[in-house]
Design a protein around this motif. Structure first.
Motif, short mmCIF file in Angstrom:
data_model
loop_
_atom_site.label_atom_id
_atom_site.label_comp_id
_atom_site.label_asym_id
_atom_site.label_seq_id
_atom_site.Cartn_x
_atom_site.Cartn_y
_atom_site.Cartn_z
N UNK A 148 -3.79 -12.66 14.97
CA UNK A 148 -3.22 -11.73 14.00
C UNK A 148 -3.60 -12.09 12.58
N UNK A 149 -4.02 -11.08 11.83
CA UNK A 149 -4.39 -11.25 10.43
C UNK A 149 -3.48 -10.34 9.59
N UNK A 150 -2.40 -10.88 9.10
CA UNK A 150 -1.45 -10.09 8.31
C UNK A 150 -2.01 -9.85 6.92
N UNK A 151 -1.75 -8.68 6.38
CA UNK A 151 -2.09 -8.43 4.98
C UNK A 151 -0.80 -8.03 4.26
N UNK A 152 -0.50 -8.78 3.20
CA UNK A 152 0.73 -8.55 2.46
C UNK A 152 0.51 -7.37 1.51
N UNK A 153 0.91 -6.18 2.01
CA UNK A 153 0.79 -4.98 1.21
C UNK A 153 1.92 -4.84 0.22
N UNK A 154 1.76 -3.89 -0.70
CA UNK A 154 2.79 -3.71 -1.73
C UNK A 154 2.63 -2.35 -2.39
N UNK A 155 3.76 -1.86 -2.92
CA UNK A 155 3.79 -0.68 -3.78
C UNK A 155 4.77 -0.95 -4.91
N UNK A 156 4.42 -0.51 -6.11
CA UNK A 156 5.32 -0.66 -7.26
C UNK A 156 5.73 0.68 -7.86
N UNK A 157 5.07 1.77 -7.48
CA UNK A 157 5.33 3.07 -8.10
C UNK A 157 6.04 3.99 -7.12
N UNK A 158 7.29 4.29 -7.41
CA UNK A 158 8.08 5.21 -6.59
C UNK A 158 7.99 6.62 -7.18
N UNK A 159 8.76 7.52 -6.60
CA UNK A 159 8.76 8.91 -7.07
C UNK A 159 9.09 8.99 -8.56
N UNK A 160 10.04 8.19 -9.00
CA UNK A 160 10.44 8.26 -10.41
C UNK A 160 9.35 7.77 -11.36
N UNK A 161 8.36 7.03 -10.81
CA UNK A 161 7.25 6.54 -11.63
C UNK A 161 5.99 7.39 -11.45
N UNK A 162 6.15 8.54 -10.79
CA UNK A 162 4.99 9.38 -10.53
C UNK A 162 4.28 9.11 -9.23
N UNK A 163 4.86 8.24 -8.37
CA UNK A 163 4.27 7.94 -7.06
C UNK A 163 4.84 8.82 -5.97
#
Length: 449
Positions: A148-163
Motif C-alpha cells: 500500500x502506498x498512501x497519499x496524504x491528500x488535502x483540501x483547504x477551499x470549501x464552498x465559502x472560499x469559492x471551492x
C-alpha cells in the motif's frame, strides 16, 4: 537450495522484452529467486503450483485511486453528471466518513483490486471530515497483506472560499502539514520490500492554497517523498487557473515547484504539446484513468502520444464512485481499446497496455527497482491469470494479446510479498463476509438510506 514456491508450466511475462513460454518461476524469502525455461533446471521447492499454461505477469500497479468511494458506487442522483456536478453531489455524503467506514471501504477496495490482478496500489485520500482516516487504511492493508502506498491528500477551499466541498471536509494549512509529518513518521517505510509508504497529495490546484502546494514540495524534499495531485483534468480547471492565477494549470504546477522527478499526476487530459514536453523533460509521470474519464465524459489523455514524448504513463482505477469498479485488468483492457480507437490499430498493443499497468505504475510510484517486473530480486508480487476455456478457445498464438482481447480474465492466483492472497479466483480472507456486511451498513448510513 530449496525455494519456498515454484510456479511451473506457465507463459511468463517477466518484463518488457523478456517472456518465457512454458517456463517456471521460483520464489524465496518473498522475492523472485529465479526464472527459467526448462523445468529440469528449476530448483526444488516446498510448494509447487502448475499454472496449466496460463499467463503469469507481474502484479498490476494502481497509480491513482480513491478507495473510500466504493461506499457511494453508482449513486443515482449523480450518475449522469459532469465532473464538477458529480463532486458537488457527493461531497456532502463523504462528509460522513469516519475511521470505521474508511477501514471497511479500504478492505473492500483492496480485495477487489487483488481479484483484478493488482498487487500494489496507492490511494488518494483527500477528504478528512475526521482525524486518523489514513491510519485506518494502513490497518486494513496490514490485515490483508496488501502492498500500500498512501497519499496524504488535502483540501483547504470549501464552498465559502469559492471551492466545491462543504467546510466539514476541508482542513486548515497547519493541520494538514502537521498531519503529513505525523503520517510520514508513523508509516513511511523507505526500506527495500516495504509494505507501506506515504506520499503527499494536495487534491487539485483549485482545491488547495498555494502555500499547501509549495510546503508539500518542501516537505517532500525534506523527507525524500513522492508528490501527487490531479492536473489538467477538466476545462473548468483551465478557466479557474486563468481567472485566479493568470496561467494554465501546468504553468501553475511549475510555478509552485512541482515539476520535478518526485511528482506524478492523475489524468493530465488538457495540456498543450509543449506542456507535455516540459513535464516529460522534468521527469513527471502521469496516471491515465480510462474508465473513469469515459464514464464522466471528461475526455482522456493520449497515453501513447505522451509515451512517445518521453513521459512515463501508468494506469489507475480512479474513484470507485466514478469508475464504479476496482479492476486493474479492466483498466488495462480499456487503455488498449481507447488507445487504438483514438490513434488507429497500429498505435498500441496489449504489451504496451501491460507495460503501462506494470512498469508505468512503478515509475509513477518511484519504485521500478522492485515492483512492476519479475526479474530475479524483484518483490514476489505476481498473478496467474484465469480465463475460461470458452473465452480463450482458438487463442493459440499470443497469450499476452489473448489476455486483453479474449475477455474476461480474472486473477486465478494473486501473490503479494510471496503470500497467496487469491486462490482459484477466491480471496483468502476468512472474515470477508463480515467485512461486506459491515460495509453495506456503512454505505446505507452514508447514502442516508
Amino acid at each position: 537450495m530449496t525455494v519456498d514456491l515454484l510456479i511451473r508450466d506457465a507463459y511468463i511475462y517477466v518484463d518488457r522484452d523478456h517472456e518465457i513460454a512454458d517456463g517456471w518461476l521460483a520464489i524465496k524469502d518473498r522475492r523472485v529467486h529465479s526464472v527459467g525455461a526448462e523445468v529440469a533446471t528449476a530448483p526444488p521447492a516446498r510448494t509447487i503450483l502448475s499454472a496449466r499454461v496460463q499467463l503469469v505477469t507481474p502484479g498490476l500497479i494502481n497509480a491513482h485511486h480513491h478507495m473510500y468511494q466504493n461506499l457511494t458506487r453508482a449513486y443515482a442522483p449523480v450518475t449522469n453528471g459532469t465532473l464538477f456536478e458529480w463532486l458537488t453531489g457527493l461531497y456532502p455524503l463523504w462528509a460522513d466518513l469516519d475511521a470505521e467506514s474508511v477501514y471497511l471501504s479500504t478492505c473492500v477496495a483492496m480485495v477487489e483490486l487483488l481479484m483484478g490482478g493488482c498487487t500494489t496500489s496507492m490511494d488518494h485520500m483527500y477528504v478528512h471530515p475526521k482525524p486518523f482516516l489514513i491510519d485506518a487504511q494502513f490497518r486494513a492493508a496490514r490485515d490483508i497483506g496488501f502492498r500500500f502506498y498512501a497519499t496524504r491528500g488535502s483540501m483547504t477551499r470549501s464552498v465559502k472560499d469559492g471551492g466545491l466541498p462543504p467546510a466539514s471536509v476541508v482542513q486548515d494549512e497547519d493541520t494538514i502539514l502537521a498531519d503529513s509529518e505525523r503520517l510520514v513518521a508513523a508509516f513511511h517505510d523507505a526500506s527495500p520490500g516495504a509494505m507501506g509508504r506515504v506520499a503527499l497529495a494536495p487534491c487539485s490546484l483549485f482545491s488547495v492554497s498555494e502555500r499547501i502546494m509549495t510546503e508539500s514540495a518542501r516537505l517532500a524534499e525534506k523527507h525524500d517523498l513522492r508528490l501527487h495531485t490531479h492536473l489538467a483534468e477538466d476545462p473548468d480547471e483551465d478557466r479557474y487557473c486563468a481567472d485566479v492565477y493568470g496561467c494554465t494549470p501546468t504553468e501553475y504546477f511549475e510555478r509552485v515547484g512541482w515539476a520535478t522527478p518526485r511528482s506524478w499526476v492523475a489524468h493530465y487530459i488538457y495540456p498543450s504539446s509543449d506542456e507535455i514536453d516540459r513535464l516529460a523533460h522534468a521527469g513527471v509521470c502521469t496516471a491515465q484513468c480510462p474508465c473513469s474519464n469515459m464514464m464522466i465524459g471528461g475526455g482522456a489523455a493520449d497515453a501513447m502520444g505522451m509515451r512517445r514524448r518521453g513521459m512515463r504513463v501508468g494506469l489507475g482505477c480512479d474513484g470507485s464512485a466514478s469508475t464504479d469498479h476496482g479492476s486493474m485488468w479492466l483498466e488495462t483492457r480499456m487503455a488498449l481499446l481507447l488507445g487504438r480507437f483514438r490513434n488507429g490499430p497500429h498505435s498500441m498493443s496489449a504489451r504496451d497496455a501491460l507495460d503501462m499497468a506494470t512498469r508505468g505504475g512503478a515509475a509513477c510510484l518511484g519504485w521500478e527497482d522492485e515492483i512492476g517486473h519479475l526479474r530475479p530480486g524483484a518483490c514476489a508480487d505476481l498473478v496467474i491469470w484465469k480465463m475460461s476455456d470458452i473465452a480463450r478457445a482458438g487463442a493459440l498464438s499470443d497469450p499476452v494479446e489473448a489476455w486483453l482481447r479474449c475477455a474476461p480474465a480474472v486473477a486465478g492466483t494473486t501473490i503479494v510479498n510471496g503470500a497467496i492472497l487469491v486462490e482459484d479466483g477466491v480471496p483468502v480472507m476468512s472474515n470477508l463476509a463480515e467485512i461486506l456486511r459491515d460495509h453495506a451498513r456503512e454505505a446505507r448510513r452514508i447514502q442516508r438510506l
